[in-house]
Write a protein that holds these residues in place. Structure first.
Motif, PDB file in Angstrom:
ATOM      1  N   GLN A  69       0.834  -1.204   0.000  1.00  0.00           N
ATOM      2  CA  GLN A  69       0.000   0.000   0.000  1.00  0.00           C
ATOM      3  C   GLN A  69       0.867   1.253   0.000  1.00  0.00           C
ATOM      4  OE1 GLN A  69      -2.981  -0.086   3.082  1.00  0.00           O
ATOM      5  NE2 GLN A  69      -3.649  -2.132   2.511  1.00  0.00           N
ATOM      6  N   ILE A  72       2.339   1.658  -3.516  1.00  0.00           N
ATOM      7  CA  ILE A  72       1.306   2.168  -4.426  1.00  0.00           C
ATOM      8  C   ILE A  72       1.081   3.656  -4.198  1.00  0.00           C
ATOM      9  CG2 ILE A  72      -1.156   2.047  -4.990  1.00  0.00           C
ATOM     10  CD1 ILE A  72      -0.942  -0.996  -4.462  1.00  0.00           C
ATOM     11  N   GLY A  73       1.039   4.057  -2.941  1.00  0.00           N
ATOM     12  CA  GLY A  73       0.851   5.471  -2.617  1.00  0.00           C
ATOM     13  C   GLY A  73       1.977   6.330  -3.154  1.00  0.00           C
ATOM     14  N   ALA A  76       1.770   6.481  -6.975  1.00  0.00           N
ATOM     15  CA  ALA A  76       0.688   7.379  -7.383  1.00  0.00           C
ATOM     16  C   ALA A  76       1.111   8.831  -7.222  1.00  0.00           C
ATOM     17  CB  ALA A  76      -0.569   7.091  -6.571  1.00  0.00           C
ATOM     18  N   LEU A  79       3.586   9.647 -10.031  1.00  0.00           N
ATOM     19  CA  LEU A  79       2.844   9.776 -11.287  1.00  0.00           C
ATOM     20  C   LEU A  79       2.148  11.131 -11.355  1.00  0.00           C
ATOM     21  CD1 LEU A  79       1.786   8.468 -13.899  1.00  0.00           C
ATOM     22  CD2 LEU A  79      -0.093   7.552 -12.558  1.00  0.00           C
ATOM     23  N   HIS A  80       1.560  11.545 -10.238  1.00  0.00           N
ATOM     24  CA  HIS A  80       0.871  12.840 -10.188  1.00  0.00           C
ATOM     25  C   HIS A  80       1.867  13.983 -10.411  1.00  0.00           C
ATOM     26  CE1 HIS A  80      -2.243  15.673  -9.076  1.00  0.00           C
ATOM     27  NE2 HIS A  80      -1.409  16.231  -8.232  1.00  0.00           N
TER      28      HIS A  80
END
Length: 133
Positions: A69, A72-73, A76, A79-80
């Motif tokens: 998790q 993934i955070g 993300a 990516l942002h």
């Protein structure tokens, strides 16, 4: 003799048993776990009710460890950040462009069209005079 129906508690038990086995609690899998009884519509309705009662998070993060998790955070977030950088770069390029389009020669396309049209008109006049029309 036909059975009178299934109960929500049976759907909960079947769903939990499937999860304990590491299987996805789909409507068909729950129906098989119940002994091929109960309609798919009823099982679906009970599953929706159970999910609402449990706060809508029932099973979405069951198999994910904290490390995954966290990864993934972070991905993300990265990516942002990259998307925001690309958007900012595109905006900068867009604002740096001239407001009106220019051709390679540096002239405005409209002026070129006007000149071309005037040139064609003068040639047409010359042709008409030489042809005698």
């Amino acid at each position: 003799m036909a059975r009178s129906g299934i109960y929500k508690s049976e759907v909960v038990r079947a769903r939990d048993a499937l999860r304990a086995q590491g299987r996805h609690p789909s409507i068909d899998a729950i129906r098989v776990e119940l002994g091929n009884t109960g309609s798919k519509a009823t099982i679906h309705r009970y599953l929706k009710e159970i999910e609402e009662e449990e706060g809508g998070a029932g099973g979405t993060q069951v198999a994910l460890s904290e490390a995954i998790q966290d990864l993934i955070g972070r991905l993300a977030g990265r990516l942002h950040e990259e998307a925001e950088a690309r958007i900012a770069e595109a905006k900068t390029r867009h604002t740096a462009m001239p407001a009106k389009p220019w051709t390679i020669s540096g002239r405005r396309p409209r002026n070129n069209a006007i000149r071309s049209s005037a040139n064609m008109n003068s040639r047409l006049s010359i042709c008409r005079r030489s042809c005698g029309s």
